[in-house]
Design a protein around this motif. Structure first.
Motif, PDB file in Angstrom:
ATOM      1  N   LYS A 178       0.858  -1.086  -0.008  1.00 30.95           N
ATOM      2  CA  LYS A 178       0.052   0.159   0.074  1.00 30.95           C
ATOM      3  C   LYS A 178       0.856   1.451   0.155  1.00 30.95           C
ATOM      4  O   LYS A 178       0.772   2.186  -0.877  1.00 30.95           O
ATOM      5  CB  LYS A 178      -0.993   0.052   1.240  1.00 30.95           C
ATOM      6  CG  LYS A 178      -1.672   1.075   1.675  1.00 30.95           C
ATOM      7  CD  LYS A 178      -2.170   1.281   2.864  1.00 30.95           C
ATOM      8  CE  LYS A 178      -0.958   1.552   3.964  1.00 30.95           C
ATOM      9  NZ  LYS A 178      -1.174   1.946   5.098  1.00 30.95           N
ATOM     10  N   LEU A 196       2.574   1.740  -3.362  1.00 31.53           N
ATOM     11  CA  LEU A 196       1.591   2.150  -4.320  1.00 31.53           C
ATOM     12  C   LEU A 196       0.901   3.448  -4.080  1.00 31.53           C
ATOM     13  O   LEU A 196       0.082   3.874  -5.000  1.00 31.53           O
ATOM     14  CB  LEU A 196       0.322   1.008  -4.692  1.00 31.53           C
ATOM     15  CG  LEU A 196       1.049  -0.135  -5.285  1.00 31.53           C
ATOM     16  CD1 LEU A 196       0.116  -1.201  -5.114  1.00 31.53           C
ATOM     17  CD2 LEU A 196       1.776  -0.057  -6.673  1.00 31.53           C
ATOM     18  N   ARG A 197       1.156   4.154  -3.052  1.00 28.53           N
ATOM     19  CA  ARG A 197       0.526   5.428  -2.756  1.00 28.53           C
ATOM     20  C   ARG A 197       0.502   6.357  -3.697  1.00 28.53           C
ATOM     21  O   ARG A 197      -0.485   6.729  -4.152  1.00 28.53           O
ATOM     22  CB  ARG A 197       1.204   5.715  -1.196  1.00 28.53           C
ATOM     23  CG  ARG A 197       0.462   7.260  -0.724  1.00 28.53           C
ATOM     24  CD  ARG A 197       1.123   7.397   0.393  1.00 28.53           C
ATOM     25  NE  ARG A 197       1.317   6.606   1.462  1.00 28.53           N
ATOM     26  CZ  ARG A 197       0.260   6.262   2.220  1.00 28.53           C
ATOM     27  NH1 ARG A 197      -0.721   7.127   2.113  1.00 28.53           N
ATOM     28  NH2 ARG A 197       0.548   5.465   3.219  1.00 28.53           N
ATOM     29  N   PHE A 221       1.107   6.291  -7.103  1.00 26.17           N
ATOM     30  CA  PHE A 221       0.398   5.585  -8.016  1.00 26.17           C
ATOM     31  C   PHE A 221      -0.982   5.973  -7.922  1.00 26.17           C
ATOM     32  O   PHE A 221      -1.674   6.289  -8.861  1.00 26.17           O
ATOM     33  CB  PHE A 221       1.163   4.192  -8.366  1.00 26.17           C
ATOM     34  CG  PHE A 221       0.153   3.725  -9.760  1.00 26.17           C
ATOM     35  CD1 PHE A 221       0.503   4.070 -11.078  1.00 26.17           C
ATOM     36  CD2 PHE A 221      -0.880   2.766  -9.719  1.00 26.17           C
ATOM     37  CE1 PHE A 221      -0.007   3.510 -12.249  1.00 26.17           C
ATOM     38  CE2 PHE A 221      -1.369   2.253 -10.546  1.00 26.17           C
ATOM     39  CZ  PHE A 221      -1.247   2.643 -11.934  1.00 26.17           C
ATOM     40  N   VAL A 222      -1.530   5.210  -6.867  1.00 25.16           N
ATOM     41  CA  VAL A 222      -3.068   5.556  -6.766  1.00 25.16           C
ATOM     42  C   VAL A 222      -3.270   6.785  -6.619  1.00 25.16           C
ATOM     43  O   VAL A 222      -4.485   7.501  -7.123  1.00 25.16           O
ATOM     44  CB  VAL A 222      -3.366   4.789  -5.164  1.00 25.16           C
ATOM     45  CG1 VAL A 222      -4.784   4.804  -4.949  1.00 25.16           C
ATOM     46  CG2 VAL A 222      -2.985   3.145  -5.659  1.00 25.16           C
TER      47      VAL A 222
END
Lengths: 233, 201
Positions: free
Chosen positions: B191, B194-195, B197-198
């Motif tokens: 998580k 990918l922070r 990217f999200v």
């Protein structure tokens, strides 16, 4: 509940693995914590991305290469001891191992003992016969080979024996057997007769029969020969 | 419900070696996917998947039917090969896509040209979603490859191979509680990776 504890339960919460009370506590924290709500949303999104990864298909050469490698491979056979142990699990396998170890120890001890008894030591060659065979029987055997006791000159001077032939001590017969045996023991123990204190040697009255005198003498020696076991002679 | 792979292995043990072909056909896709996602390298993944099948073939007589699930046994062998491969490489955070090495831990976003050049052959080539899908896959694979081995293995087994916690626990020889906490920890790390990217998408 703090934020760290809440994070530890993210997976369990989204996979419905928390019990009712834990869910209520977790959601109560979420209602009051903006940060945890945001992190949980990000947690879900990253998992969704993970699950959306496309499947990778093996190349067309995969099968051909694998078949070639398998053609050069042989199925391995299982050694005997593994075939025996394979069906066993847990305690059974440990128990069998324990029994095997015990057997090895016992066999080793047996051969160790065998080696000891075969060694050419004099002590070990003689001792078993004298110590293990009945000692009394052995003593009797020795007694039969020894000459019968004859009082020394000193004793003969102290005690009036009517006839030296009486001291042939053949009267080992009937009920007097133990007395004769005791006299023989006296002989086996050496020259103790010469060390007898005079107080122990009671002169025999002259009016007694020779046979009786002999028995008196024997009885005295019985008392004496029993004494060393107590007095340490 | 009896495990079909388990039944096929029993047939192999009874001399029907052809049953092993069925086992290969049934399991080659999940096995290659598992290794490829773990290593981030499809060529190496195919090589290690073949090695896994070879080792399984050799050990047909050692296979204990009913003692553990067939999939647990297969992933156990593959996991050990993966760990050895990582140690042999001696580095982490480096992954490949279709044989083209790509540094994932540089901290810089890949350019559009990089993404197209490294696009795996299996990705759908429809113009509308090609770039977006490739970008997403690149980001997720980078994040997976940056995870430490002890977290990456259970994460891939759980979220990509969809094994149960109990099966993962058996496969990796870990206590059930440790398996669960490692998977949760791996997801939290993923998580965080990918922070950006999200949030940017």
């Amino acid at each position: 509940m703090n934020c760290l504890k809440a994070e530890e339960q993210f997976s369990a919460y989204i996979e419905d693995e928390l019990d009712y009370q834990a869910v209520r506590t977790f959601e109560a924290h979420l209602n009051t914590c903006e940060s945890c709500r945001r992190e949980l949303a990000l947690f879900r999104e990253s998992l969704d991305l993970l699950h959306q990864l496309p499947q990778i298909k093996p190349s067309t050469e995969f099968d051909v290469t694998l078949q070639a490698r398998l053609a050069d491979t042989h199925v391995e056979s299982i050694p005997f001891w593994q075939r025996v142990l394979q069906p066993l699990h847990g305690q059974a396998r440990w128990a069998l191992s324990g029994v095997a170890a015990l057997l090895v120890i016992l066999v080793g001890f047996y051969f160790y003992q065998k080696t000891l008894t075969k060694s050419p030591s004099v002590d070990t060659a003689v001792a078993p016969e004298t110590s293990r065979a009945a000692p009394v029987a052995k003593e009797r055997e020795v007694k039969q080979q020894l000459p019968l006791a004859v009082p020394s000159q000193e004793l003969q001077s102290l005690v009036k024996f009517p006839d030296s032939s009486v001291l042939d001590l053949q009267p080992v017969r009937g009920s007097q057997q133990p007395q004769s045996a005791t006299l023989d023991l006296q002989q086996l123990r050496g020259t103790q007769q010469s060390q007898l204190p005079e107080s122990d040697m009671q002169p025999v009255p002259e009016n007694q029969q020779p046979q009786r005198v002999e028995q008196n003498y024997i009885l005295r020696t019985i008392n004496y020969t029993e004494a060393p076991t107590e007095g340490g002679l | 419900m009896p495990d079909l792979d388990d039944e096929l292995m029993k047939q192999c043990q009874q001399g029907n070696i052809e049953a092993f072909d069925l086992i290969v056909r049934r399991n080659q896709v999940p096995l290659v996917n598992f290794i490829a996602r773990f290593l981030g390298d499809q060529d190496s993944a195919e090589d290690l998947a073949q090695e896994t099948f070879v080792r399984m073939f050799k050990a047909i007589k050692r296979y204990k039917s009913g003692a553990a699930k067939f999939s647990t046994w297969m992933y156990h062998i593959a996991s050990n090969l993966c760990k050895n491969e990582l140690r042999n490489r001696g580095r982490r955070g480096r992954f490949f896509a279709d044989g083209v090495a790509t540094e994932s831990s540089s901290g810089t976003e890949p350019t559009e040209e990089d993404l197209i050049a490294t696009a795996p052959a299996h990705v759908s080539l429809q113009p509308s979603n090609q770039l977006e899908q490739k970008e997403r896959e690149y980001a997720v694979q980078s994040a997976i490859s940056e995870l430490p081995e002890r977290y990456r293995l259970p994460l891939v087994l759980r979220d990509l191979q969809e094994l149960s916690y109990e099966e993962i626990s058996e496969t990796l020889n870990l206590p059930l509680g440790t398996t669960k906490s490692r998977i949760n920890r791996a997801r939290l790390m993923l998580k965080d990776k990918l922070r950006s990217f999200v949030e940017s998408s």
